[in-house]
Write a protein that holds these residues in place. Structure first.
Motif, PDB file in Angstrom:
ATOM      1  N   GLY E  53       0.751  -1.135   0.060  1.00 20.24           N
ATOM      2  CA  GLY E  53      -0.047  -0.247   0.018  1.00 20.24           C
ATOM      3  C   GLY E  53       0.817   1.109   0.014  1.00 20.24           C
ATOM      4  N   PRO E  54       0.328   2.385  -0.366  1.00 18.26           N
ATOM      5  CA  PRO E  54       1.086   3.737  -0.258  1.00 18.26           C
ATOM      6  C   PRO E  54       1.733   3.888   1.098  1.00 18.26           C
ATOM      7  CG  PRO E  54      -1.155   3.957  -0.518  1.00 18.26           C
ATOM      8  CD  PRO E  54      -1.121   2.647  -0.469  1.00 18.26           C
ATOM      9  N   SER E  55       2.754   4.516   1.000  1.00 16.34           N
ATOM     10  CA  SER E  55       3.381   5.138   2.286  1.00 16.34           C
ATOM     11  C   SER E  55       2.418   5.766   3.297  1.00 16.34           C
ATOM     12  CB  SER E  55       4.461   6.262   1.800  1.00 16.34           C
ATOM     13  OG  SER E  55       5.279   6.445   2.976  1.00 16.34           O
ATOM     14  N   GLY E  56       2.532   5.341   4.450  1.00 17.24           N
ATOM     15  CA  GLY E  56       1.607   5.919   5.412  1.00 17.24           C
ATOM     16  C   GLY E  56       0.355   5.404   5.618  1.00 17.24           C
ATOM     17  N   CYS E  57      -0.022   4.192   4.975  1.00 17.86           N
ATOM     18  CA  CYS E  57      -1.147   3.701   4.952  1.00 17.86           C
ATOM     19  C   CYS E  57      -1.465   2.437   6.180  1.00 17.86           C
ATOM     20  CB  CYS E  57      -1.496   2.897   3.753  1.00 17.86           C
ATOM     21  SG  CYS E  57      -0.738   1.145   3.643  1.00 17.86           S
ATOM     22  N   GLY E  58      -0.219   2.447   6.765  1.00 18.88           N
ATOM     23  CA  GLY E  58      -0.527   1.801   8.073  1.00 18.88           C
ATOM     24  C   GLY E  58      -0.028   0.236   8.092  1.00 18.88           C
ATOM     25  N   PRO E 225      -4.848   4.312   1.486  1.00 19.24           N
ATOM     26  CA  PRO E 225      -4.386   5.154   2.592  1.00 19.24           C
ATOM     27  C   PRO E 225      -5.181   5.740   3.739  1.00 19.24           C
ATOM     28  CG  PRO E 225      -4.340   6.017   0.263  1.00 19.24           C
ATOM     29  CD  PRO E 225      -4.905   4.892   0.061  1.00 19.24           C
ATOM     30  N   ARG E 226      -4.741   6.734   4.625  1.00 25.31           N
ATOM     31  CA  ARG E 226      -5.219   6.926   5.814  1.00 25.31           C
ATOM     32  C   ARG E 226      -6.787   7.064   5.506  1.00 25.31           C
ATOM     33  NH1 ARG E 226      -1.736  11.642   8.263  1.00 25.31           N
ATOM     34  NH2 ARG E 226      -0.256  11.352   6.691  1.00 25.31           N
ATOM     35  N   PRO E 227      -7.532   6.936   6.426  1.00 24.65           N
ATOM     36  CA  PRO E 227      -7.348   5.820   7.497  1.00 24.65           C
ATOM     37  C   PRO E 227      -6.958   4.383   6.884  1.00 24.65           C
ATOM     38  CG  PRO E 227      -9.656   6.518   7.572  1.00 24.65           C
ATOM     39  CD  PRO E 227      -9.037   7.313   6.458  1.00 24.65           C
TER      40      PRO E 227
HETATM   41  N1  LIG Z   1       4.125   6.548  16.785  1.00 28.46           N
HETATM   42  C1  LIG Z   1       3.202   7.026  16.199  1.00 28.46           C
HETATM   43  N2  LIG Z   1       2.767   8.151  16.364  1.00 28.46           N
HETATM   44  C2  LIG Z   1       1.930   9.063  15.788  1.00 28.46           C
HETATM   45  N3  LIG Z   1       1.631   8.619  14.554  1.00 28.46           N
HETATM   46  C3  LIG Z   1       2.155   7.497  14.069  1.00 28.46           C
HETATM   47  C4  LIG Z   1       3.062   6.771  14.772  1.00 28.46           C
HETATM   48  N4  LIG Z   1       3.350   5.654  13.839  1.00 28.46           N
HETATM   49  C5  LIG Z   1       2.754   5.806  12.654  1.00 28.46           C
HETATM   50  N5  LIG Z   1       2.015   6.901  12.779  1.00 28.46           N
HETATM   51  C6  LIG Z   1       1.017   7.382  11.654  1.00 28.46           C
HETATM   52  O1  LIG Z   1       0.273   6.380  11.105  1.00 28.46           O
HETATM   53  C7  LIG Z   1       0.202   6.434   9.891  1.00 28.46           C
HETATM   54  C8  LIG Z   1       0.611   4.846   9.282  1.00 28.46           C
HETATM   55  O2  LIG Z   1       2.068   4.797   9.562  1.00 28.46           O
HETATM   56  P1  LIG Z   1       2.662   3.620   9.201  1.00 28.46           P
HETATM   57  O3  LIG Z   1       4.096   3.667   9.530  1.00 28.46           O
HETATM   58  O4  LIG Z   1       2.129   2.284   9.722  1.00 28.46           O
HETATM   59  O5  LIG Z   1       2.642   3.639   7.569  1.00 28.46           O
HETATM   60  P2  LIG Z   1       3.458   2.562   6.673  1.00 28.46           P
HETATM   61  O6  LIG Z   1       2.212   2.143   5.616  1.00 28.46           O
HETATM   62  O7  LIG Z   1       4.358   1.613   7.295  1.00 28.46           O
HETATM   63  O8  LIG Z   1       4.233   3.681   5.771  1.00 28.46           O
HETATM   64  P3  LIG Z   1       5.583   3.372   4.836  1.00 28.46           P
HETATM   65  O9  LIG Z   1       5.403   2.728   3.724  1.00 28.46           O
HETATM   66  O10 LIG Z   1       6.189   4.747   4.924  1.00 28.46           O
HETATM   67  O11 LIG Z   1       6.547   2.671   5.933  1.00 28.46           O
HETATM   68  C9  LIG Z   1       0.926   7.392   9.199  1.00 28.46           C
HETATM   69  O12 LIG Z   1       0.450   8.440   9.192  1.00 28.46           O
HETATM   70  C10 LIG Z   1       2.046   7.941  10.196  1.00 28.46           C
HETATM   71  O13 LIG Z   1       2.259   9.122  10.340  1.00 28.46           O
END
Ligand SMILES: Nc1ncnc2c1ncn2[C@@H]1O[C@H](COP(=O)(O)OP(=O)(O)OP(=O)(O)O)[C@@H](O)[C@H]1O
Ligand SMILES: Nc1ncnc2c1ncn2[C@@H]1O[C@H](COP(=O)(O)OP(=O)(O)OP(=O)(O)O)[C@@H](O)[C@H]1O
Ligand SMILES: Cc1ncc(C[n+]2csc(CCO)c2C)c(N)n1
Ligand SMILES: [Mg+2]
Ligand SMILES: [Mg+2]
Lengths: 266, 281, 306, 359, 281
Positions: E53-58, E225-227
């Motif tokens: 999934g895209p960056s920041g999708c959790g 992406p978010r949420p």
């Molecule tokens: N400890 C935290 N405190 C606040 N927000 C957080 C925290 N950890 C993650 N987030 C937020 O939650 C969302 C999901 O983050 P996550 O790191 O799980 O994304 P990801 O899919 O792993 O992204 P990436 O591909 O960049 O690794 C993001 O918007 C991030 O800013």
């Protein structure tokens, strides 16, 4: 309470900001309270280490002289800090630009970093005259020089290879490179050096007063007061010197923050 | 496998880059490292050429030679008929690296304007050109931001805008999208193609990613590991239509290109399909 | 670090031993240059220095203010006094320096224990960090001479069995006051240095704070600790010298410093002996930490800018 | 006769019975304290049943405070400084005024025109600080000058500031800093400076004169602790014998202090012992006897002195019992019986030639 | 598009991971961030599931919940029928991150042995197991080296060996190959498949790379992406034959998988093919 805070990532930002201010204040108040309690209730001798109340009283009573003394020592420290920082930055620039200077300055800087003020003060007073504040300013300057030099030199070395390449690609002149890349990169490091130097400048200027020169500064008054057993007054002057050191530290910290504002750290 | 004969580019414009019999050796503490060995390569004006190969095969080194950031040990590098050094002084190329390499203390606009500023463009010209460039990379609304307020993809777009500032006829890009996530990366690729179409610049593009090389390039130069040699030059036969750029990625021709480059790579690489056991024990 | 290793501009072709030798050569040259500047200015400068307005910006050049460098060196090899039993000056200074070195070492060790303990507490509880760290920073703005009488007085009250408080212990305590600061700050930085990835790894192994401390935080703190220990050692020496003057302790280099400073009017070169001595002393103390660094080199595979 | 060992021989097994005593000096070991070191070296303390430890001090140790805090049993300190401490709460008593005269000088160049305290006005006046400056302020007060009319400059450990003209008149002890001047080469002549080069104002000749080295004891213990009272008498007896020895054998006394760690050159050390003797001997009423008039003059001076920070040394008369002749008198009486001269009626100083650098 | 029904795994073993109705909200300075929203997911024993999934999708957040490095705001996470916390204390899973995260002061062997050492294994058992593991990842000759003496790929192999030290039935991997170049990456992927086949562990694998997800997985979980929500779960129909693992990459089924995941991704993402203009201006 502390336990839950350390482990978890409960980033309640406002609580943190509040605690960061409240915690040290609480620690300070508790320590002062216990100290006052020991002196006034338990009856521990307050002869050498007077009670906070006694110190505060002297602080108020001698406030004008306290201010005058702080001004004298503060000015010495400030001039020393400015002088030492300018020298440190200039020499660091030379050392960064020309490696032999770097190697040549290494033992001298290392020596300056370990030389006690007691050793230097009489010599500087002889060289520059005991009737001027210059000896103290020179000592504060030497004390400031070392951290500023070391950090600035490090800063000049932080230029990213990608930035260096970029400048070459743009066929930039040396002056342009220094202006657009080298200096801005070094600036936060310079300010870190100045922050470290700030407290050193104050303490050095103050201690230097113990070893000759015009009177009227905080260091001289601390020793005079202590020599006639006026310990509450001596400690009141110590408090003034702590405040002075704190002001220097906070101002230079603010400058550092300002200089590094909006930058990500690698 | 020997090098394929280079396809002749249109003779109307001179070649953008000519690399002839280049060797490059580095002196290191632990002795000499031969990074490049007998490299011959011509990039025509307007052509998009990718360099691909395993880590350490000398892709960046080759690009740095073209940019005159380093000099070949033997052989010659010519850019638009001049020496590499002259081309650099004449600002004949723009360059972008894997790290965006923005100056963190300058705003987006000031970063894009940096080369113009260094070369003494007037403030008015500069402002106009910066606006144009930011528009091109879609960051007009961010001109007053600082780099750390941007995402990685946005930073890379600023770097690309900066590399285009002097309207160069040659773009050198060393893994410019290496630090981006796949989705952002795909978007940036499409955008880069569009910009190239708009400006008509030739591009030398270093990448690790086969799909990226295939998607972007007219020709893919596959390099083999140390001492870096050109293993094979794979011409791509994708029809580029800026309006359907995305669709390309799911076309048969695309997958064929990927397969061709993969195979070229594995021929040169010491670890082909069946040899795994050799390395593991 | 790695960026620097790769940066072509900084690469050097010469072998390591040559480079090391050249470094020392330049170092010696640097000292000689200082000496040459000193003599040159002494030769050219006006006797009363250069005064601009009220400030004397360049020093006086009289023999009283600036003895000849060769006189300073020669004085080292003359006897301290005319008395028949007198040692050469350098020996007297060296003996005193050894005494101070011993005391500073004790102060340094005390500083390590206190500094590290504080760092542990601050690492363990964030609230402790917030509450203590500002005071630790503030503590260094208190002129340590203000403590001398208190330390000596409180110390003299300690008498447990055969143990009796000695003068040198007061000096060591004051020295430790300067030494503990960089160690506390450096150790805290070091203990906090492990990346989240490492602390979380330990968490996935289901181990607690202590095991994490021993297996992760302490080893990770080494690159931060070494510069801190070096600074601490230099500070301990400076603190010991000042404390010797402050408390009037006999036998150390602090005592020699003020003693010879008092004789500087009649024997200006003599005062420089203990000044050189204290520099060598400080360099030796700081340099000996390098030995520790060599022993712990496997823990310094990641170098930091501290 | 060299360091004779009259007493050390009697240390036969009685060592365990010796009373431990700590004496706090007000500076590093040097000829100024020759009598105490002589008493130690000659075994006079042991003869009196005492095991004395002499503790030197440095810049920041205040002897009377070490005493008041119970760290030591006796302390040597200047009277005016102790008056300040007493007002601050120190409970100590002067039990013997060893120095009968003030040894403080204010030295200026012979051609400077500074010939009396009245001439200080507008000048740069050197002082060590550390409470050594009260005589200056008291003397100035008597001339109608206050501390704001001069510029006070802290002197460091040597006389360079004066020699180089940074200060117009330097504070100097007859036994130390004045000698430092006389053992320095005059760059104009290539010879040592002589007494003719300087104007010397002796505070002893001014109303600012104050009593200096005295032995102080813990007031409370003096009142309540009989053993301490006895020890005090024994201690004073040994001290007097020590000073008598120094008066008669200045050469040996100076060797003793050098052996105790004084770092001065031999001629400087001998000068110091000799000049110190002059401040003690002859003692008309007996060594250590406190002259009430002199003490009152010191108190008067201390009340009148205000420093540049506006702080007074003391604001009220010290309590009664701040000094007592009881113990020194007893000690002198006992010594008279032993046939020892405690007035130094036939004391005559020697002549010391200072060498360059005190060597 | 709604979630596809999950394929039923073999009933002989219990499920490795069960995520039920999980929401995760972070408190930050600038307010609350909803990272995950109503996530339901089951990973069967022995199954390989990728999160993309895209960056920041959790993705990372979801993986951290499974690893008990963070707790869900609502909902429950079960690992082998226990709570996530219990599973962590029981060492039921091994974990590897994007950075290898080796301890630089420990040799390769000591790094691999770290979890065993922490859990009090005898020196003999440890030595034997370390040897076995290093053999498995093909680094037996490097056991006395320090991490900085290894290439990125080798470091990552050490990290994988470490994650396997306690023979876990579940492997959690957060972009373990993200920092490697494409060629090394492909080799590592093949190796990972072999190790999984050998150990029979279930894997939850976070990645940005579509080909990687397709190549490795039994099922690919595509997140929006978010949420962060589960956009779609794409089952892969590639036949896994460890002896021909490499050939797979050039098969039709592989490209079809890639296309399927790409499309699922673009449905959820706000920047599909034609919408570029929206972001650029
Ligand atoms: N400890 C935290 N405190 C606040 N927000 C957080 C925290 N950890 C993650 N987030 C937020 O939650 C969302 C999901 O983050 P996550 O790191 O799980 O994304 P990801 O899919 O792993 O992204 P990436 O591909 O960049 O690794 C993001 O918007 C991030 O800013
Ligand atoms: N300045 C230098 N000094 C010494 N060796 C160098 C230098 N620059 C590169 N090399 C060596 O030359 C070889 C080629 O390096 P280069 O950076 O060109 O590889 P690359 O193909 O760009 O690798 P990557 O894909 O990792 O970026 C490598 O072995 C490298 O170690
Ligand atoms: C740091 C320091 N410097 C000077 C003195 C002054 N002092 C005290 S006693 C005495 C006379 C014997 O020389 C002198 C000069 C001091 N107390 N502390
Ligand atoms: Mg490269
Ligand atoms: Mg993630």
């Amino acid at each position: 309470m502390a336990l839950t805070l350390s482990g978890k990532t409960r980033s309640d930002a406002t609580t943190e900001t509040t605690l960061r201010i409240v915690a040290p204040v609480v620690v300070g108040v508790v320590v002062l309270g216990v100290w006052q309690f020991l002196v006034s209730v338990v009856g521990v001798s307050d002869y050498l280490l007077p009670s906070p109340a006694a110190i505060a009283e002297q602080f108020v009573e001698f406030f004008p002289s306290m201010m005058a003394a702080t001004a004298i020592t503060g000015l010495n420290a400030l001039l020393g800090l400015v002088l030492g920082s300018i020298l440190g930055i200039l020499l660091a620039a030379l050392a960064a630009g020309w490696r032999p200077i770097d190697h040549m300055s290494a033992p001298v800087v290392a020596s300056l970093a370990v030389i006690p003020i007691v050793a230097l003060a009489p010599v500087l007073n002889s060289m520059f005259g005991a009737d001027s504040q210059f000896g103290r300013q020179a000592i504060a300057g030497l004390a400031s020089f070392v951290p500023v030099f070391i950090n600035t030199l490090r800063g000049f070395r932080q230029t990213l290879p990608v930035h260096r390449d970029l400048m070459k690609v743009y066929a930039a002149s040396s002056a342009q490179i220094v202006r657009t890349v080298t200096l801005p990169t070094a600036v936060p490091f310079v300010f870190t050096g100045i922050r470290i130097a700030s407290s050193l400048a104050v303490i050095s200027a103050l201690v230097a007063e113990y070893f000759g020169g015009p009177r009227g500064g905080l260091g001289g008054l601390i020793s005079t007061s202590a020599a006639s057993s006026a310990y509450p007054r001596a400690w009141a002057y110590v408090v003034a010197s702590i405040v002075l050191g704190l002001v220097f530290f906070l101002v230079s910290l603010a400058l550092e923050r300002l200089a590094t504002r909006g930058r990500q750290r690698a | 496998m020997t090098q394929l004969p280079e396809p002749q580019s249109a003779p109307t414009r001179s070649d953008a880059v000519t690399v002839k019999a280049v060797d490059k050796t580095f002196d290191t503490r632990s002795g000499q490292v031969q990074a490049l060995s007998s490299i011959d390569l011509t990039v025509s004006a307007g052509e998009f050429v990718s360099l691909i190969g395993p880590s350490g095969c000398g892709k960046s080194t080759l690009m740095r030679l073209i940019a005159d950031l380093d000099q070949p040990t033997t052989g010659s590098v010519t850019v638009f008929g001049k020496t590499a050094s002259q081309a650099r002084l004449d600002q004949d190329y723009g360059i972008a690296f894997q790290q965006a390499g923005l100056l963190p203390w300058r705003t987006v606009a000031a970063n894009v304007g940096l080369p113009l500023e260094l070369h003494g463009a007037s403030t008015r010209d500069r402002t106009a050109r910066i606006e144009e460039l930011l528009d091109m990379v879609g960051l007009s609304d961010f001109s007053d931001r600082y780099p750390d307020q941007l995402s990685g993809g946005m930073q890379q777009r600023v770097a690309i805008a900066r590399s285009l500032a002097e309207k160069p006829d040659l773009l050198l890009m060393d893994e410019p999208f290496g630090a981006l996530d796949e989705m952002t990366r795909e978007r940036m690729q499409t955008e880069l193609l569009r910009i190239c179409a708009e400006t008509g610049a030739a591009v030398v593009f270093v990448t690790h990613s086969i799909p990226e090389a295939v998607y972007l390039s007219d020709r893919v130069v596959v390099m083999s590991p140390r001492p870096g040699r050109i293993q094979e030059i794979v011409p791509m036969a994708l029809t580029r239509d800026p309006d359907h750029a995305e669709a390309l990625r799911e076309e048969r021709a695309f997958f064929d290109g990927v397969t061709a480059v993969r195979e070229a790579l594995h021929t040169g690489s010491p670890v082909p399909t069946g040899a795994r056991g050799v390395e593991n024990r | 670090m790695t960026a620097e290793n790769l940066a072509p501009a900084i690469r050097r072709r010469r072998g390591a031993p040559t480079r090391e030798l050249a470094r020392w050569g330049y170092g010696v040259l640097g000292v000689l240059v200082i000496a040459a500047v000193w003599e040159l200015y002494k030769f050219l400068g006006p006797a009363d220095g250069v005064v601009i307005g009220d400030a004397r910006v360049l020093p006086r050049t009289t023999d009283l203010a600036m003895p000849h460098t060769w006189d300073m060196v020669a004085r080292l090899f003359d006897p301290v006094t005319r008395s028949a039993t007198a040692n050469p000056l350098w020996l007297e200074v060296a003996l005193a320096a050894l005494v101070t070195l011993g005391i500073a070492a004790v102060g340094w060790l005390v500083g390590i224990v206190v500094g590290f303990a504080l760092a542990l507490v601050m690492q363990r509880w964030r609230l402790a960090e917030w509450g203590l760290l500002p005071w630790i920073i503030l503590s260094q703005t208190v002129p340590l001479i203000a403590f001398a009488p208190i330390v000596r007085s409180w110390g003299s009250r300690i008498e447990i069995g055969a143990f009796e408080w000695q003068d040198w212990m007061s000096v060591a305590v004051i020295a430790s006051y300067l030494a503990f600061f960089p160690i506390a700050v450096g150790a805290l930085k070091g203990l906090q240095s492990p990346d989240t990835i490492h602390t979380e790894l330990m968490r996935t192994y289901g181990v607690g704070w202590w095991k994490t401390l021993i297996k992760l935080r302490i080893p990770a703190s080494v690159p931060y600790l070494l510069p801190a220990l070096r600074l601490g050692a230099a500070n301990a020496v400076v603190g010991a010298v000042v404390a010797e003057v402050s408390t009037g302790m006999q036998g150390g280099i602090g005592r020699v410093l003020i003693q010879y400073a008092g004789q500087a009017s009649g024997d200006p070169a003599k005062a420089w002996g203990p000044i050189f001595g204290s520099i060598v002393l400080g360099l030796a103390a700081a340099g000996s930490v390098a030995i520790l660094g060599a022993i712990l080199r496997n823990y310094r595979r990641v170098e930091i800018n501290a | 006769s060299g360091p004779a060992d009259t007493g050390s021989g009697s240390n036969d097994g009685g060592g365990g019975d010796l009373t431990e005593v700590k004496l706090q000096l007000q500076w590093l070991p040097q000829g100024q304290f020759a009598g105490y070191f002589a008493a130690l070296d000659q075994g006079y303390f042991e003869e009196e049943g005492l095991d004395v430890e002499i503790i030197p001090s440095g810049g920041d140790i205040v002897p009377q405070d070490a005493l008041a805090n119970g760290d030591v049993d006796y302390a040597i300190a200047w009277v005016p400084k102790v008056l300040g401490s007493i007002e601050a709460g120190a409970n100590v008593t002067n039990i013997a005024q060893i120095f009968q005269r003030s040894g403080t000088l204010q030295v200026s160049w012979a051609d400077s025109g500074i010939e009396s305290v009245a001439d200080f006005e507008g000048k740069k006046i050197g002082s060590w600080g550390f409470g050594n400056e009260w005589e200056i302020f008291a003397a100035m007060a008597a001339e109608g000058l206050d501390s704001s009319t001069v510029e006070i400059i802290t002197q460091d450990f040597n006389m360079n500031a004066f020699l180089q003209g940074d200060i117009d008149a330097a504070q100097a002890m007859t036994y130390n800093e004045y000698a430092q001047l006389l053992e320095t080469t005059n760059p104009d002549t290539g010879e040592l400076y002589t007494e003719d080069d300087f104007n010397v104002i002796s505070y002893e000749d001014t109303v600012g004169a104050m009593l200096q080295d005295a032995i102080w004891a813990d007031t409370e213990k003096l009142e309540s602790d009989e053993e301490y009272q006895e020890t005090t008498v024994s201690f004073l007896k040994a001290v007097v014998k020590g000073w008598a020895y120094a008066a008669e054998n200045p050469e040996e006394a100076s060797e003793i202090t050098i052996a105790e760690g004084s770092g001065w050159g031999p001629s400087h050390e001998l000068w110091m012992v000799n000049e110190t003797n002059k401040l003690i001997w002859p003692a008309e009423n007996g060594i250590g006897i406190i002259d009430e008039a002199a003490f009152d003059q010191t108190v008067k001076g201390a009340l009148s002195a205000v420093n540049e920070a506006g702080a007074a040394l003391i604001t009220e008369e010290p309590p009664a019992g701040v000094w007592t002749n009881e113990y020194i008198q007893k000690a002198l009486d006992e010594l008279e019986e032993e046939g020892i001269d405690t007035t130094g009626a036939d004391f005559s100083p020697i002549t010391v030639t200072l060498e360059e650098g005190g060597n």
